[in-house]
Design a protein around this motif. Structure first.
Motif, PDB file in Angstrom:
ATOM      1  N   MET A   1       0.811  -1.215   0.000  1.00 39.04           N
ATOM      2  CA  MET A   1       0.000   0.000   0.000  1.00 39.04           C
ATOM      3  C   MET A   1       0.843   1.264   0.000  1.00 39.04           C
ATOM      4  SD  MET A   1      -3.260  -0.989   2.415  1.00 39.04           S
ATOM      5  CE  MET A   1      -4.123   0.491   1.894  1.00 39.04           C
ATOM      6  N   ASP A   2       2.138   1.133   0.226  1.00 34.74           N
ATOM      7  CA  ASP A   2       2.996   2.310   0.163  1.00 34.74           C
ATOM      8  C   ASP A   2       3.382   2.644  -1.270  1.00 34.74           C
ATOM      9  OD1 ASP A   2       4.418  -0.052  -0.020  1.00 34.74           O
ATOM     10  OD2 ASP A   2       6.245   0.794   0.835  1.00 34.74           O
ATOM     11  N   GLY A   3       3.018   1.767  -2.216  1.00 39.96           N
ATOM     12  CA  GLY A   3       3.278   2.043  -3.624  1.00 39.96           C
ATOM     13  C   GLY A   3       3.915   0.868  -4.337  1.00 39.96           C
ATOM     14  N   SER A   4       3.855   0.901  -5.657  1.00 38.75           N
ATOM     15  CA  SER A   4       4.496  -0.144  -6.463  1.00 38.75           C
ATOM     16  C   SER A   4       6.003   0.099  -6.520  1.00 38.75           C
ATOM     17  CB  SER A   4       3.897  -0.176  -7.869  1.00 38.75           C
ATOM     18  OG  SER A   4       4.116   1.056  -8.530  1.00 38.75           O
ATOM     19  N   ALA A   5       6.715  -0.805  -7.201  1.00 39.40           N
ATOM     20  CA  ALA A   5       8.182  -0.793  -7.158  1.00 39.40           C
ATOM     21  C   ALA A   5       8.808   0.471  -7.724  1.00 39.40           C
ATOM     22  CB  ALA A   5       8.718  -2.018  -7.897  1.00 39.40           C
ATOM     23  N   GLY A   6       8.191   1.097  -8.716  1.00 38.60           N
ATOM     24  CA  GLY A   6       8.774   2.294  -9.317  1.00 38.60           C
ATOM     25  C   GLY A   6       8.440   2.405 -10.784  1.00 38.60           C
ATOM     26  N   TYR A   7       9.450   2.601 -11.619  1.00 43.53           N
ATOM     27  CA  TYR A   7       9.206   2.764 -13.049  1.00 43.53           C
ATOM     28  C   TYR A   7      10.424   2.288 -13.828  1.00 43.53           C
ATOM     29  CZ  TYR A   7      11.922   7.047 -12.238  1.00 43.53           C
ATOM     30  OH  TYR A   7      12.897   7.938 -11.877  1.00 43.53           O
ATOM     31  N   ILE A   8      10.250   2.176 -15.133  1.00 42.35           N
ATOM     32  CA  ILE A   8      11.323   1.734 -16.021  1.00 42.35           C
ATOM     33  C   ILE A   8      11.576   2.823 -17.058  1.00 42.35           C
ATOM     34  CG2 ILE A   8      12.008   0.037 -17.762  1.00 42.35           C
ATOM     35  CD1 ILE A   8      10.420  -2.035 -16.236  1.00 42.35           C
TER      36      ILE A   8
END
Length: 269
Positions: free
Chosen positions: A191-198
């Motif tokens: 719930m703190d967020g997904s892993a990030g981005y590419i």
């Protein structure tokens, strides 16, 4: 008893609409076409509901001449005036919608083009270095990003790829692909967020980077208050605004932002 039933049904319908507004996050400004349609639909539901409450005590009999007669419970008030109101609202909605079509406002659309400015081609278009020529399109960027996700054990089961967006970061043309939760339970677990981005280079197929320094909490397919549209509507002052073109972008430091276009498109001329 009939009035109590009418009150309880209206209360239940209000609760349903309140829940739908929370989950759907629509534009509620009646000066916008989608907002006007929403209000016409809501009012229509109330009027039809009260009409069916009145039908609940329909009496079928015969008049003094022996002809069949149907009477509706007159203790249920408001539905007749409601139908008159509905007729006015829908006629106004469709009438203004038709009058707002480009066919009747071609001058306003034409004037948006402005006055053409004459200039030299070389003054407005800057030459691009050969090593910066874009050779990676959107579909290829998605494939490269998907391959990068597959290289990280456990990540592929937690996230899915969002929409790739091409942009310039530190003068370099790249595709940025946000990582989104793959389902409800993955969102519940993170719930703190997904892993990030590419980040995928638009000029080099071998330059693909997974960035995990910035987690993405608000997403287009998240749940409850982490849903991007719902968050912007209720906490970003967008409940009565026209919003479109949700775009995931980075600044030169690699910090991600959601960039959203706000527009004014009143229903009235």
């Amino acid at each position: 008893m009939k009035k109590k039933t009418q009150f309880l049904l209206n209360l239940a319908l209000t609760a349903i609409f309140f829940i739908l507004i929370i989950f759907q996050g629509p534009n509620l400004n009646p000066l916008y076409p989608d907002g006007a349609f929403s209000w016409c639909f809501i009012i229509s539901c109330y009027v039809v509901l009260n009409f069916f409450v009145a039908l609940g005590s329909v009496r079928v009999g015969a008049n003094e001449y022996g002809r069949p007669q149907i009477s509706i419970d007159k203790s249920v008030k408001g539905y007749k005036r409601g139908f008159v109101l509905l007729a006015i609202l829908w006629v106004l909605y469709f009438g203004v919608s038709i009058l707002s079509m480009p066919l009747f406002n071609y001058k306003a659309y034409r004037d948006q083009l402005g006055v053409p400015a004459v200039s030299e081609f070389t003054d407005t278009v800057q030459p691009l270095a050969l090593d910066q020529l874009p050779i990676v399109d959107k579909s290829l960027a998605r494939e490269l990003a998907d391959k990068k996700v597959g290289e990280n054990p456990g990540l592929g089961s937690q996230v899915i790829l969002g929409t790739p967006v091409i942009q310039k970061v530190k003068g370099k043309l790249v595709w940025v692909v946000p990582l989104e939760h793959s389902g409800f339970f993955k969102w519940l677990k993170n719930m703190d967020g997904s892993a990030g981005y590419i980040v995928v280079s638009a000029s080099d197929v071998s330059d693909v980077t997974l960035v995990t320094d910035h987690k993405i909490k608000y997403q287009a397919n998240a749940y409850l208050l982490d849903d991007l549209n719902r968050h912007v509507r209720f906490f970003g002052g967008g409940l009565f605004k026209g919003l479109t073109d949700y775009s995931f972008e980075l600044d030169d430091e690699g910090v991600p932002y959601w960039v959203i276009s706000s527009y004014k498109k009143p229903l009235a001329l």
